[in-house]
Design a protein around this motif. Structure first.
Motif, mmCIF file in Angstrom:
data_model
loop_
_atom_site.group_PDB
_atom_site.id
_atom_site.type_symbol
_atom_site.label_atom_id
_atom_site.label_comp_id
_atom_site.label_asym_id
_atom_site.label_seq_id
_atom_site.Cartn_x
_atom_site.Cartn_y
_atom_site.Cartn_z
ATOM 1 N N LYS A 6 0.832 -1.202 0.000
ATOM 2 C CA LYS A 6 0.000 0.000 0.000
ATOM 3 C C LYS A 6 0.872 1.261 0.000
ATOM 4 O O LYS A 6 0.620 2.215 -0.730
ATOM 5 C CB LYS A 6 -0.934 -0.003 1.200
ATOM 6 C CG LYS A 6 -1.944 1.101 1.186
ATOM 7 C CD LYS A 6 -2.986 0.904 2.273
ATOM 8 C CE LYS A 6 -4.092 1.892 2.066
ATOM 9 N NZ LYS A 6 -5.382 1.305 2.001
ATOM 10 N N ILE A 7 1.932 1.247 0.801
ATOM 11 C CA ILE A 7 2.854 2.388 0.860
ATOM 12 C C ILE A 7 3.550 2.569 -0.490
ATOM 13 O O ILE A 7 3.677 3.685 -0.991
ATOM 14 C CB ILE A 7 3.869 2.202 2.000
ATOM 15 C CG1 ILE A 7 3.154 2.317 3.347
ATOM 16 C CG2 ILE A 7 5.008 3.199 1.886
ATOM 17 C CD1 ILE A 7 3.991 1.879 4.526
ATOM 18 N N LYS A 8 3.999 1.463 -1.073
ATOM 19 C CA LYS A 8 4.690 1.529 -2.363
ATOM 20 C C LYS A 8 3.765 2.088 -3.450
ATOM 21 O O LYS A 8 4.172 2.935 -4.249
ATOM 22 C CB LYS A 8 5.173 0.132 -2.758
ATOM 23 C CG LYS A 8 6.093 0.131 -3.961
ATOM 24 C CD LYS A 8 6.459 -1.267 -4.437
ATOM 25 C CE LYS A 8 7.032 -2.144 -3.379
ATOM 26 N NZ LYS A 8 7.425 -3.473 -3.874
ATOM 27 N N ASN A 9 2.523 1.625 -3.478
ATOM 28 C CA ASN A 9 1.580 2.096 -4.485
ATOM 29 C C ASN A 9 1.226 3.561 -4.271
ATOM 30 O O ASN A 9 1.103 4.323 -5.232
ATOM 31 C CB ASN A 9 0.310 1.236 -4.475
ATOM 32 C CG ASN A 9 0.581 -0.183 -4.931
ATOM 33 O OD1 ASN A 9 1.575 -0.468 -5.582
ATOM 34 N ND2 ASN A 9 -0.303 -1.089 -4.572
ATOM 35 N N THR A 10 1.074 3.966 -3.030
ATOM 36 C CA THR A 10 0.794 5.369 -2.723
ATOM 37 C C THR A 10 1.961 6.249 -3.123
ATOM 38 O O THR A 10 1.762 7.330 -3.691
ATOM 39 C CB THR A 10 0.465 5.545 -1.229
ATOM 40 O OG1 THR A 10 -0.669 4.732 -0.904
ATOM 41 C CG2 THR A 10 0.157 6.988 -0.904
ATOM 42 N N ALA A 11 3.170 5.780 -2.872
ATOM 43 C CA ALA A 11 4.361 6.539 -3.269
ATOM 44 C C ALA A 11 4.422 6.692 -4.779
ATOM 45 O O ALA A 11 4.748 7.772 -5.293
ATOM 46 C CB ALA A 11 5.617 5.858 -2.750
ATOM 47 N N GLN A 12 4.087 5.628 -5.500
ATOM 48 C CA GLN A 12 4.094 5.697 -6.964
ATOM 49 C C GLN A 12 3.033 6.689 -7.453
ATOM 50 O O GLN A 12 3.287 7.463 -8.377
ATOM 51 C CB GLN A 12 3.836 4.323 -7.571
ATOM 52 C CG GLN A 12 3.868 4.332 -9.091
ATOM 53 C CD GLN A 12 3.629 2.972 -9.707
ATOM 54 O OE1 GLN A 12 3.284 2.016 -9.018
ATOM 55 N NE2 GLN A 12 3.815 2.867 -11.005
ATOM 56 N N LEU A 14 1.850 9.295 -5.789
ATOM 57 C CA LEU A 14 2.315 10.651 -5.467
ATOM 58 C C LEU A 14 3.418 11.104 -6.412
ATOM 59 O O LEU A 14 3.451 12.267 -6.829
ATOM 60 C CB LEU A 14 2.802 10.709 -4.021
ATOM 61 C CG LEU A 14 1.718 10.589 -2.951
ATOM 62 C CD1 LEU A 14 2.353 10.485 -1.573
ATOM 63 C CD2 LEU A 14 0.755 11.751 -3.022
ATOM 64 N N LYS A 15 4.314 10.197 -6.751
ATOM 65 C CA LYS A 15 5.377 10.510 -7.708
ATOM 66 C C LYS A 15 4.762 10.894 -9.051
ATOM 67 O O LYS A 15 5.189 11.857 -9.694
ATOM 68 C CB LYS A 15 6.301 9.313 -7.874
ATOM 69 C CG LYS A 15 7.379 9.499 -8.918
ATOM 70 C CD LYS A 15 8.203 8.214 -9.062
ATOM 71 C CE LYS A 15 9.109 8.256 -10.262
ATOM 72 N NZ LYS A 15 8.471 7.778 -11.473
ATOM 73 N N GLY A 16 3.748 10.138 -9.452
ATOM 74 C CA GLY A 16 3.072 10.437 -10.714
ATOM 75 C C GLY A 16 2.400 11.789 -10.692
ATOM 76 O O GLY A 16 2.455 12.543 -11.669
ATOM 77 N N LYS A 17 1.768 12.113 -9.576
ATOM 78 C CA LYS A 17 1.114 13.420 -9.453
ATOM 79 C C LYS A 17 2.145 14.538 -9.517
ATOM 80 O O LYS A 17 1.918 15.558 -10.181
ATOM 81 C CB LYS A 17 0.320 13.486 -8.140
ATOM 82 C CG LYS A 17 -0.502 14.733 -7.990
ATOM 83 C CD LYS A 17 -1.594 14.808 -9.048
ATOM 84 C CE LYS A 17 -2.440 16.048 -8.889
ATOM 85 N NZ LYS A 17 -3.329 16.249 -10.017
ATOM 86 N N GLY A 23 5.336 18.671 -15.150
ATOM 87 C CA GLY A 23 5.136 18.722 -16.596
ATOM 88 C C GLY A 23 4.244 19.872 -17.012
ATOM 89 O O GLY A 23 4.504 20.546 -18.013
ATOM 90 N N LYS A 24 3.184 20.120 -16.240
ATOM 91 C CA LYS A 24 2.294 21.237 -16.554
ATOM 92 C C LYS A 24 2.999 22.575 -16.362
ATOM 93 O O LYS A 24 2.829 23.494 -17.159
ATOM 94 C CB LYS A 24 1.038 21.181 -15.684
ATOM 95 C CG LYS A 24 0.077 20.091 -16.106
ATOM 96 C CD LYS A 24 -1.165 20.061 -15.234
ATOM 97 C CE LYS A 24 -2.108 18.965 -15.673
ATOM 98 N NZ LYS A 24 -3.305 18.888 -14.830
ATOM 99 N N LYS A 36 0.703 10.831 -15.400
ATOM 100 C CA LYS A 36 -0.627 10.220 -15.434
ATOM 101 C C LYS A 36 -0.530 8.705 -15.536
ATOM 102 O O LYS A 36 -1.324 7.980 -14.931
ATOM 103 C CB LYS A 36 -1.446 10.793 -16.581
ATOM 104 C CG LYS A 36 -1.896 12.211 -16.321
ATOM 105 C CD LYS A 36 -2.789 12.727 -17.422
ATOM 106 C CE LYS A 36 -3.251 14.143 -17.104
ATOM 107 N NZ LYS A 36 -4.219 14.628 -18.089
ATOM 108 N N ALA A 37 0.452 8.215 -16.288
ATOM 109 C CA ALA A 37 0.647 6.770 -16.422
ATOM 110 C C ALA A 37 1.046 6.148 -15.087
ATOM 111 O O ALA A 37 0.556 5.073 -14.721
ATOM 112 C CB ALA A 37 1.698 6.477 -17.486
ATOM 113 N N ASP A 38 1.939 6.812 -14.349
ATOM 114 C CA ASP A 38 2.330 6.308 -13.026
ATOM 115 C C ASP A 38 1.134 6.259 -12.084
ATOM 116 O O ASP A 38 0.959 5.292 -11.339
ATOM 117 C CB ASP A 38 3.421 7.195 -12.406
ATOM 118 C CG ASP A 38 4.816 6.855 -12.906
ATOM 119 O OD1 ASP A 38 4.985 5.789 -13.520
ATOM 120 O OD2 ASP A 38 5.730 7.664 -12.670
#
Length: 57
Positions: A6-12, A14-17, A23-24, A36-38
């Motif tokens: 869960k922590i790993k997925n949340t980190a991914q 947040l990194k994507g955001k 990028g914007k 967005k893909a992350d």
């Protein structure tokens, strides 16, 4: 779902955001798309883990 997953997925996610926002700000469409893909990948992983949790009960 394990806490580590869960922590790993949340980190991914947040990194994507963060990538999307950077990028914007820099007008980098590739970075926005990568962000967005992350985020999407993290959400899919979370959904898969939720399904496994439901089936194991």
């Amino acid at each position: 779902m394990s806490a580590a997953d869960k922590i790993k997925n949340t980190a991914q996610e947040l990194k994507g955001k963060a990538e999307e926002v950077i990028g914007k700000l820099t007008d980098d469409d590739k970075k926005v798309a990568e962000g967005k893909a992350d985020q999407a990948a993290a959400k899919v992983k979370n959904a898969g883990e939720d399904i496994k949790d439901t089936l194991s009960k």
